[in-house]
Design a protein around this motif. Structure first.
Motif: not given
Length: 466
Positions: A237-251, A266-271
């Motif tokens: 809801a709050t992070m941009d795409r770059t930060m979301l990948h670095s901290m949630v999806i790929d971190g 849901a995160l996979r579809h968003y990415s």
């Protein structure tokens, strides 16, 4: 139903037996007994009526015990007296460890009874008798957990006390401690405080920075699944795409997503920029669990609106024109709802400059850079022309005022008459026997005051524009 003799209908209504076919509700069914598969619900019936023999018990009920409440109250009072006696004995012998243990036992007793403020007071007192780092960490975590429970269940949220307890714990426990996850526990609890205060971005950073080694050590407040759900949803809801990948999806937080497969999808579809599938999973699968979450439930509508607006913004970003009807089909909205959302995004500038809605064909269009520059230049020229007109009028007014003063001509302002009526400015001429005249000239009054409104300035248009 029970008092009127229809005992079978009473059991059917409250789920004790399966409802039978209406044709079988005869007199024989009312005077036969049910086939019990376990402990019977009651041995005898008040009205001597039983249920049909072919019925199957589908639920079990505990009979009401009128003596349970007073007996429990007496037992609790006896236990409290025993714990108070242990505390008095420890205080009389001045044994710090015994005093601390007795206070923590009393705090646990009050916590089980729901007396959270009394439990918090006992834990505060036990902090004075801590002798090492392990005891300090234990007491600080208890204080923080009780503060969270007290803020969650009180009528008025007291989350400031939670943040104070966390800050005090971070500064109290210094140096080597036995619990390596102590600061990560505090970070998870701090994320709850940020969430309750509506600081979603800070809460997302707090939850996503919790170590993956922290699982169910503080499950009395927040579990491992809760940390995974809160961190991923708030990050989406709050992070941009770059930060979301670095901290949630790929971190490092990626391992926690295995606990919540629906949110991971849901995160996979968003990415992959599949925003419609992402919104569909959130609304039809994830939302059901979130609405019964004790911490997240009040914030679900706000977070879902933020995620949807974010997806719409990124959906429209590569296009210069998009259909509102197709956008509504993608995001599961009606045409009016989608138009309302787009109007909101245009108003706060999320879709960029020059975005307009064409109500004729229900499309969203972004103006070209040439048109935007052309309008900007025109607005600048009009503003410059208005400034010239203001300057000219001010200069003329100052010249006229100086001439009037030099020739002894004074202009009086408006005076209030009885009844609320006013009269215009009075012009006084020197060395003149003629009677004074009442004149009213708005231009003269404005010149004297030195104030001009935008309405006094005419619109200036450049003829070369057309």
């Amino acid at each position: 139903m029970k008092s009127t003799g229809n005992y079978r209908r009473y059991l059917e209504e409250y789920g004790a037996v399966e409802a039978s076919h209406p044709d079988n509700n005869g007199a024989n069914a009312e005077h036969s007994s049910p086939e019990l598969t376990g402990t019977p619900i009651r041995s005898t019936c008040t009205n001597n009526a039983t249920v049909g023999g072919n019925d199957k018990i589908i639920q079990y009920y505990i009979e009401y015990d009128p003596n349970f409440a007073p007996t429990s109250k007496i037992d609790a009072q006896n236990q409290l007296d025993i714990l108070e006696g242990r505390l008095s004995t420890a205080q009389s012998h001045i044994m710090k460890e015994s005093i601390r243990t007795a206070l923590l036992a009393l705090a646990e007793f009050h916590k089980k009874r729901g007396e959270l403020r009394e439990a918090l007071r006992r834990v505060y007192r036990s902090r004075e008798y801590c002798a090492n780092g392990r005891q300090h960490t234990q007491v600080c975590l208890l204080l923080t957990e009780l503060s969270v429970d007290l803020s969650e269940f009180s009528s008025i949220g007291e989350w400031s006390s939670v943040r104070d307890s966390i800050s005090r714990a971070e500064h109290t426990v210094m140096g080597d401690i036995d619990d390596s996850l102590f600061h990560h526990k505090l970070r998870a609890l701090q994320g709850l405080a940020y969430l309750a205060e509506g600081r979603y971005f800070d809460a997302a950073k707090a939850f996503t920075s919790v170590s993956p080694d922290l699982t169910n050590e503080i499950n009395s407040v927040v579990s491992a699944e809760d940390i995974a759900m809160y961190g991923s949803l708030l990050g989406l809801a709050t992070m941009d795409r770059t930060m979301l990948h670095s901290m949630v999806i790929d971190g490092a937080f990626k391992g926690r997503l295995e606990l919540i497969p629906d949110m991971r999808e849901a995160l996979r579809h968003y990415s992959r920029a599949e925003y419609g599938q992402c919104i569909s999973i959130l609304q039809h699968t994830v939302q059901r669990d979130l609405l019964i979450d004790i911490h997240l439930q009040p914030h679900v509508p706000i977070l879902f609106d933020m995620i949807r607006e974010k997806c719409i913004e990124q959906y429209f970003q590569p296009y210069s024109s998009a259909s509102l009807v197709k956008m509504g089909n993608v995001f599961g909205c009606t045409l009016d709802e989608m138009e309302t959302i787009v109007v909101k995004l245009i108003g706060n500038g999320s879709l960029g400059k020059g975005v307009r809605i064409n109500s004729a064909d229900y499309t969203v269009r972004i103006e070209s850079d040439d048109n935007v520059d052309r309008k900007t230049r025109r607005q600048t020229r009009v503003a410059a022309a208005k400034m010239g007109i203001h300057f000219t009028r001010n200069a003329e007014g100052m010249i006229m005022r100086a001439a009037c003063i030099e020739n002894g001509v004074t202009i009086q302002g408006e005076k209030q008459r009885r009844g609320g009526r006013t009269h215009g400015a009075r012009l006084q001429m020197p060395d003149n026997d003629e009677p004074e005249m009442d004149i009213y000239d708005p231009e003269m009054v404005a010149i004297e005051d030195g104030t001009f409104s935008d309405d006094d300035v005419m619109e200036v248009e450049n003829p070369n524009e057309f």
